[in-house]
Design a protein around this motif. Sequence first.
Motif, PDB file in Angstrom:
ATOM      1  N   GLY A   1      38.773  47.127  88.224  1.00  0.00           N
ATOM      2  CA  GLY A   1      37.928  46.017  89.105  1.00  0.00           C
ATOM      3  C   GLY A   1      36.944  46.972  89.876  1.00  0.00           C
ATOM      4  N   LEU A   2      37.352  47.939  90.650  1.00  0.00           N
ATOM      5  CA  LEU A   2      36.239  48.902  91.446  1.00  0.00           C
ATOM      6  C   LEU A   2      35.432  49.468  90.225  1.00  0.00           C
ATOM      7  CD1 LEU A   2      38.175  49.920  94.587  1.00  0.00           C
ATOM      8  CD2 LEU A   2      36.539  48.252  94.363  1.00  0.00           C
ATOM      9  N   SER A   3      35.923  50.203  89.467  1.00  0.00           N
ATOM     10  CA  SER A   3      35.209  50.958  88.426  1.00  0.00           C
ATOM     11  C   SER A   3      34.169  49.939  87.830  1.00  0.00           C
ATOM     12  CB  SER A   3      35.751  51.680  87.554  1.00  0.00           C
ATOM     13  OG  SER A   3      36.603  50.802  86.533  1.00  0.00           O
ATOM     14  N   GLY A   4      34.588  48.767  87.428  1.00  0.00           N
ATOM     15  CA  GLY A   4      33.735  48.013  86.666  1.00  0.00           C
ATOM     16  C   GLY A   4      32.665  47.786  87.655  1.00  0.00           C
ATOM     17  N   VAL A   5      32.691  47.036  88.925  1.00  0.00           N
ATOM     18  CA  VAL A   5      31.654  46.850  90.012  1.00  0.00           C
ATOM     19  C   VAL A   5      30.900  48.018  90.054  1.00  0.00           C
ATOM     20  CG1 VAL A   5      31.389  46.702  92.297  1.00  0.00           C
ATOM     21  CG2 VAL A   5      32.880  45.173  91.221  1.00  0.00           C
ATOM     22  N   THR A   6      31.211  49.333  90.069  1.00  0.00           N
ATOM     23  CA  THR A   6      30.454  50.581  90.102  1.00  0.00           C
ATOM     24  C   THR A   6      29.545  50.736  88.931  1.00  0.00           C
ATOM     25  OG1 THR A   6      32.333  51.723  91.102  1.00  0.00           O
ATOM     26  CG2 THR A   6      30.410  53.065  90.535  1.00  0.00           C
ATOM     27  N   LYS A   7      29.975  50.324  87.722  1.00  0.00           N
ATOM     28  CA  LYS A   7      28.981  50.145  86.720  1.00  0.00           C
ATOM     29  C   LYS A   7      28.165  49.218  86.798  1.00  0.00           C
ATOM     30  CE  LYS A   7      33.110  51.779  83.735  1.00  0.00           C
ATOM     31  NZ  LYS A   7      33.998  51.180  82.719  1.00  0.00           N
ATOM     32  N   SER A   8      28.480  48.043  87.173  1.00  0.00           N
ATOM     33  CA  SER A   8      27.356  47.037  87.304  1.00  0.00           C
ATOM     34  C   SER A   8      26.439  47.268  88.203  1.00  0.00           C
ATOM     35  CB  SER A   8      28.316  45.631  87.645  1.00  0.00           C
ATOM     36  OG  SER A   8      29.014  45.104  86.694  1.00  0.00           O
ATOM     37  N   ILE A   9      26.741  47.566  89.333  1.00  0.00           N
ATOM     38  CA  ILE A   9      25.788  48.235  90.530  1.00  0.00           C
ATOM     39  C   ILE A   9      24.899  49.310  89.900  1.00  0.00           C
ATOM     40  CG2 ILE A   9      25.687  49.449  92.583  1.00  0.00           C
ATOM     41  CD1 ILE A   9      27.978  47.582  93.723  1.00  0.00           C
ATOM     42  N   LEU A  10      25.339  50.305  89.314  1.00  0.00           N
ATOM     43  CA  LEU A  10      24.607  51.183  88.666  1.00  0.00           C
ATOM     44  C   LEU A  10      23.521  50.669  87.702  1.00  0.00           C
ATOM     45  CD1 LEU A  10      26.948  54.245  87.605  1.00  0.00           C
ATOM     46  CD2 LEU A  10      24.833  54.187  89.305  1.00  0.00           C
ATOM     47  N   GLN A  11      23.897  49.817  86.905  1.00  0.00           N
ATOM     48  CA  GLN A  11      23.017  48.990  85.966  1.00  0.00           C
ATOM     49  C   GLN A  11      22.245  48.183  86.734  1.00  0.00           C
ATOM     50  OE1 GLN A  11      25.360  46.043  83.851  1.00  0.00           O
ATOM     51  NE2 GLN A  11      24.626  47.195  81.587  1.00  0.00           N
TER      52      GLN A  11
ATOM     53  N   SER B   1      23.524  53.366  76.463  1.00  0.00           N
ATOM     54  CA  SER B   1      23.147  51.986  75.990  1.00  0.00           C
ATOM     55  C   SER B   1      23.465  50.992  77.107  1.00  0.00           C
ATOM     56  CB  SER B   1      24.091  51.732  74.796  1.00  0.00           C
ATOM     57  OG  SER B   1      25.362  51.331  75.127  1.00  0.00           O
ATOM     58  N   SER B   2      24.315  51.185  77.963  1.00  0.00           N
ATOM     59  CA  SER B   2      24.724  50.144  78.883  1.00  0.00           C
ATOM     60  C   SER B   2      23.408  50.026  79.731  1.00  0.00           C
ATOM     61  CB  SER B   2      25.969  50.323  79.552  1.00  0.00           C
ATOM     62  OG  SER B   2      25.784  51.268  80.694  1.00  0.00           O
ATOM     63  N   LEU B   3      22.751  50.994  80.114  1.00  0.00           N
ATOM     64  CA  LEU B   3      21.485  51.018  81.040  1.00  0.00           C
ATOM     65  C   LEU B   3      20.431  50.383  80.267  1.00  0.00           C
ATOM     66  CD1 LEU B   3      22.374  54.409  83.210  1.00  0.00           C
ATOM     67  CD2 LEU B   3      22.807  51.852  83.811  1.00  0.00           C
ATOM     68  N   VAL B   4      20.101  50.996  78.954  1.00  0.00           N
ATOM     69  CA  VAL B   4      18.970  50.755  78.363  1.00  0.00           C
ATOM     70  C   VAL B   4      18.983  49.450  77.747  1.00  0.00           C
ATOM     71  CG1 VAL B   4      17.484  51.210  76.217  1.00  0.00           C
ATOM     72  CG2 VAL B   4      18.365  53.271  77.843  1.00  0.00           C
ATOM     73  N   GLN B   5      19.776  49.030  77.164  1.00  0.00           N
ATOM     74  CA  GLN B   5      20.077  47.715  76.467  1.00  0.00           C
ATOM     75  C   GLN B   5      19.580  46.651  77.264  1.00  0.00           C
ATOM     76  OE1 GLN B   5      22.818  45.211  76.410  1.00  0.00           O
ATOM     77  NE2 GLN B   5      22.997  44.622  74.140  1.00  0.00           N
ATOM     78  N   PRO B   6      19.963  46.376  78.491  1.00  0.00           N
ATOM     79  CA  PRO B   6      19.415  45.304  79.264  1.00  0.00           C
ATOM     80  C   PRO B   6      17.992  45.506  79.766  1.00  0.00           C
ATOM     81  CG  PRO B   6      21.003  46.444  80.531  1.00  0.00           C
ATOM     82  CD  PRO B   6      21.189  46.928  79.182  1.00  0.00           C
ATOM     83  N   ALA B   7      17.642  46.740  79.851  1.00  0.00           N
ATOM     84  CA  ALA B   7      16.097  47.052  79.927  1.00  0.00           C
ATOM     85  C   ALA B   7      15.146  46.443  78.845  1.00  0.00           C
ATOM     86  CB  ALA B   7      15.980  48.376  80.484  1.00  0.00           C
ATOM     87  N   LEU B   8      15.750  46.505  77.721  1.00  0.00           N
ATOM     88  CA  LEU B   8      14.929  46.517  76.529  1.00  0.00           C
ATOM     89  C   LEU B   8      14.961  44.872  76.419  1.00  0.00           C
ATOM     90  CD1 LEU B   8      16.251  48.786  73.673  1.00  0.00           C
ATOM     91  CD2 LEU B   8      13.954  48.567  74.553  1.00  0.00           C
ATOM     92  N   TRP B   9      15.897  44.132  76.747  1.00  0.00           N
ATOM     93  CA  TRP B   9      16.050  42.885  76.883  1.00  0.00           C
ATOM     94  C   TRP B   9      14.980  42.328  77.942  1.00  0.00           C
ATOM     95  CZ3 TRP B   9      17.370  37.554  77.599  1.00  0.00           C
ATOM     96  CH2 TRP B   9      18.223  37.041  76.663  1.00  0.00           C
ATOM     97  N   LEU B  10      15.013  42.710  78.610  1.00  0.00           N
ATOM     98  CA  LEU B  10      13.846  42.235  79.741  1.00  0.00           C
ATOM     99  C   LEU B  10      12.424  42.547  79.490  1.00  0.00           C
ATOM    100  CD1 LEU B  10      13.413  41.143  82.787  1.00  0.00           C
ATOM    101  CD2 LEU B  10      13.656  43.607  83.575  1.00  0.00           C
ATOM    102  N   ALA B  11      12.393  43.743  78.710  1.00  0.00           N
ATOM    103  CA  ALA B  11      11.073  44.193  78.391  1.00  0.00           C
ATOM    104  C   ALA B  11      10.849  43.144  77.259  1.00  0.00           C
ATOM    105  CB  ALA B  11      11.013  45.582  77.941  1.00  0.00           C
TER     106      ALA B  11
END
Lengths: 328, 278
Positions: free
Chosen positions: B114-124, B25-35
């Motif tokens: 902080g680092l794990s959050g950044v990793t998640k953000s970057i993946l996203q 959901s963390s990956l798909v939700q923003p994509a849906l938003w954009l679309a």
Amino acid sequence: MVENIIEVKNLKHSYGDFLAVDDVCFSVKEGEIFAFLGPNGAGKSTVINILITLLPMQKGTVRIAGYDLATQQEKIRGSIGIVFQDETLDRDLTVWETLEFHGRLYSLPRSMRRQRIDEMIHLVELDDKRNVRTRHLSGGMKRRLEIARGLMTQPKVLFLDEPTLSLDTQTRMRLWDYIKKVNEAGTTIFLTTHYMDEADLVSDWINIIDHGKIIASGTSLELKNALGRDMIYLETSDDEAALRLLRTMEMVKEVNRSTRGLAVTITTDGAHCLPIIIARLRDEGIGVISVNLKKPTLDDVFVHYTGRELRSAGAERMTSRMLVKGGR
Amino acid sequence: MGTEFMTVYWRDMLRFFRFRALLFSSLVQPALWLALYGAAMSSNFARFTSIVPVPVGEVSVSYLTFLGAGVIALSTLFTSLFGGVSLLFDKNWGLMREVFASPMPRSHIIIGIGLSGVTKSILQVLVLMGFGLLIGVKFFQNYSMLHTAFAVFGILAFVGVFSLGFLFFSSAVSMRMETPESLQAVITLLSLPLFFASNALYPVDAFPGVIRTLSMLNPLTYMITGIRYFAIGGDFYAQGIHYVYTPGQIISAFLVLVAFAMLMFLVAWRVFRRAVVT
């Protein structure tokens, strides 16, 4: 000479106006099982939370494993193991991951960490649960895992805060077996409990705490004997004669009539007095129909010192019960 | 300094990949938003902006491309604002006691999260950029391979620093809060003004004065500026407005974000040092 591994002097702690710990002093010898006994809200958890460095110390001095709590917190953290009250497991990590996380928190080098994990899993018999998430473990298994975790870093002292809370009797007994085993291997155990019977069963030394003060301390036997209140309940063929005879005996403190027969309070150890009393009664031709010896329990000790029952007090326990057939 | 923060990082990432639904959901939700939002607004904006002439030879970007940077920023903001919530759960479930009673310095908890959050953000962000390019976001137009790589690196640097700032903030708030509900309330209260008083959805130039000032204090604006600079370029037209970014502006935008992250770290550190968990 045995060293004191924990030394607490004049420990005080208050929450606002409420004085939770009031000038507590005690020491724990290396290698013993030391119990802090008291009802809920007596100050046990406050003391243990200060000792394990979770609660900042307000007043007093504490030394653990030779380190001063005020200045060497980090050293103390590295030398103790903790099994917390309530569950503190990440339910989404497996048994192995839980221990791996803990080992890494304490900076155990990788090879040593992996070896200790294997040893610990084996010790608490969770070998077949190694890759199971902790949410799927039973209450007893979770506790065992927490004990394994506490022991992983080979602490000098293992703190156990109400370790058997909300476990069934069988699981509790097994858990105490583990704890004793750990203690025999050389780890000092500091535990808090409000179960009288458990403190009685396993501890080398007991501190009774109530309203933030230590009100009694000693071995279980010492505490009970200090009461000097062994009771013997007698049913005889002639209670009137028995009453007169008993009142002349030195070891008898008090004799009262009870619903059936006599209630005799003994000044010393009841187990030794009982055969003598029975022999004397027989010599006088008084038949003994039934005998019941009641040793004071830690509950009685608690009531004696506080004037009230421990909230979770268990049923009276007869340490000796015998029936002697009397007759001419 | 030791590397115990990697322990915190390890556990948090383990959990992230374990909960596939959350990951998904963390990956798909923003994509849906954009679309959805992007496509709908894009065609609307196209009607207005067609009347504004763009000088010959200048770069004009579609609304979808303009919005692309905004959606990257939006998802980074939300992911980061909620990044500290695991600390609140750890605290309420008692798990924090294990960590607080261990010899690991408390600052490592903040750094690890902080680092794990950044990793998640970057993946996203990587997923989002890929998806954006597929549906017609015109990022990296006429860039060479090297230039594209540099641009992606630049975007991730902005995302990373911005994300750290809000993760530290989120960690501090999570430590102070008692319940997930109150954390939710704080985040909801903050996220909407942050989002709307920024250049994520529309140019700030047309804002009323007060909101424009607010948007200049908003870290989100600085991140989006950085993303647009790297993704689109330093000179382009969007919605009839001429954007010109100099490298100097971009460097100072980056420094503002660094300062913000450092400030938030200090706030979180103070909260953690004082925190008592029993």
